[in-house]
Design an enzyme around this catalytic site. Structure first.
Site, PDB file in Angstrom:
ATOM      1  N   SER A 230       0.834  -1.193   0.000  1.00 46.61           N
ATOM      2  CA  SER A 230       0.000   0.000   0.000  1.00 46.61           C
ATOM      3  C   SER A 230       0.876   1.254   0.000  1.00 46.61           C
ATOM      4  O   SER A 230       1.760   1.377  -0.835  1.00 46.61           O
ATOM      5  CB  SER A 230      -0.972  -0.056   1.183  1.00 46.61           C
ATOM      6  OG  SER A 230      -2.062   0.808   0.977  1.00 46.61           O
TER       7      SER A 230
ATOM      8  N   ASP B 155      -6.064  -3.254  -2.483  1.00 46.56           N
ATOM      9  CA  ASP B 155      -4.973  -3.000  -1.536  1.00 46.56           C
ATOM     10  C   ASP B 155      -4.319  -4.282  -1.011  1.00 46.56           C
ATOM     11  O   ASP B 155      -4.985  -5.164  -0.471  1.00 46.56           O
ATOM     12  CB  ASP B 155      -5.549  -2.204  -0.363  1.00 46.56           C
ATOM     13  CG  ASP B 155      -4.506  -1.483   0.445  1.00 46.56           C
ATOM     14  OD1 ASP B 155      -3.465  -2.087   0.747  1.00 46.56           O
ATOM     15  OD2 ASP B 155      -4.743  -0.303   0.780  1.00 46.56           O
TER      16      ASP B 155
END
Length: 296
Positions: free
Chosen positions: A47, A172
């Protein structure tokens, strides 16, 4: 010809946790490591940690700061209007796939990245299969290849649209096996010593999501995403506990923010800049201990 780059830490993996705009604090670690000439040979990120990783490998301290501080002031960074148009609360396509181009506002030094011998692993989450996808340099032969994977790794569910790539759909990487800190990548590469840059205070414990039915509805098409979102807190807490145990045993150095003054969605440049300054101060204080752990 690009200058020959070398690594001076080869027995320890450097891992960057995600956390959205909390990386305004931890991007300061990138700045200070580069300023101190600390060049680790294996780097992994998830991320926002993916952005920290690739900026570190491009040896770009200025970009590391700009990406999580000044860039939030860009009118194309994203807001409710881009969210309602389906581009995300954070305008991910612009942030990751356009802003880093050579003539754009946040150009990425891909030549230095290519010249850097260090290995890189980034994580995405396959929304169809529910599996963690680990990307390596072999998947990043061009600037676009790199940036689309940084984007995929950073695609916060709900806030940003999923990324279609490699014949599937990604969100993500924090939803994957480690809950947001890429310990598995280091272990699978054979590392027993870790230097981990974390984005939550030492006392933090993640709780379950409060509105499970909302996520189950929102991800009817991708039930693996809903399931991963609802169980992530367990994986995240377990990973942190393992890291704290490694720290006690002397096999991990954990950079843990003393305070975290911003949330993952913070947009105030003043607050992000203040967080970055706090991160710089902590990183400078800890640099002697970091260097000692890394054998420098």
């Amino acid at each position: 010809m690009h200058e020959t780059l070398t690594s001076n830490v080869t027995d320890t993996a450097l891992l960057f946790e995600g956390g959205g705009m909390r990386a305004s604090y931890t991007s300061a670690v990138v700045v200070e490591l580069l300023r101190a000439g600390v060049h680790v040979d294996f780097v992994a990120g998830i991320s926002a940690g993916s952005s920290n990783s690739v900026n570190y490998l491009a040896r770009s301290p200025e970009r590391a700061r700009q990406a999580f501080v000044d860039f939030a002031d860009d009118p194309r960074f994203g807001n409710w209007r881009t969210f309602l148009r389906g581009k995300g609360m954070f305008n991910a396509e612009y942030i990751y796939e356009h802003a880093g181009l050579p003539e754009a506002d946040l150009p990425y030094d891909f030549a230095t990245f290519e010249a850097n011998p260090a290995r890189l692993v980034l994580a995405g989450f396959d929304a169809v299969t529910g599996e963690t996808r680990w990307w390596t340099r072999e998947d990043m032969g061009t600037l676009r290849d790199l940036m689309v994977r940084v984007r995929a790794s950073s695609t916060m569910p709900i806030l940003m649209p999923p990324v279609h790539a490699e014949g599937t759909v990604f969100v993500d990487g924090a939803l994957g096996v480690d809950g947001g800190i890429p310990v598995t990548a280091a272990e699978e590469a054979g590392f027993e010593r870790l230097f981990v840059v974390m984005t939550r205070e030492r006392s933090y414990v993640k709780g379950p999501e409060r509105f499970p039915a909302f996520y189950q509805r929102a991800f009817r098409k991708y039930p693996a995403v809903a399931e991963a979102l609802l169980t992530r807190w367990e994986r995240y807490n377990a990973t942190r506990e393992r890291l704290f145990q490694m720290e006690r045993e002397g096999s991990a150095y954990l950079f843990v923010p003393e305070t975290m003054p911003v949330s993952n969605g913070e947009r105030s440049v003043a607050k992000l800049a203040a967080a970055h300054e706090l991160g710089l101060a902590q990183a400078r204080r800890e640099m002697p201990a970091i260097r000692e752990f890394l054998g420098l």
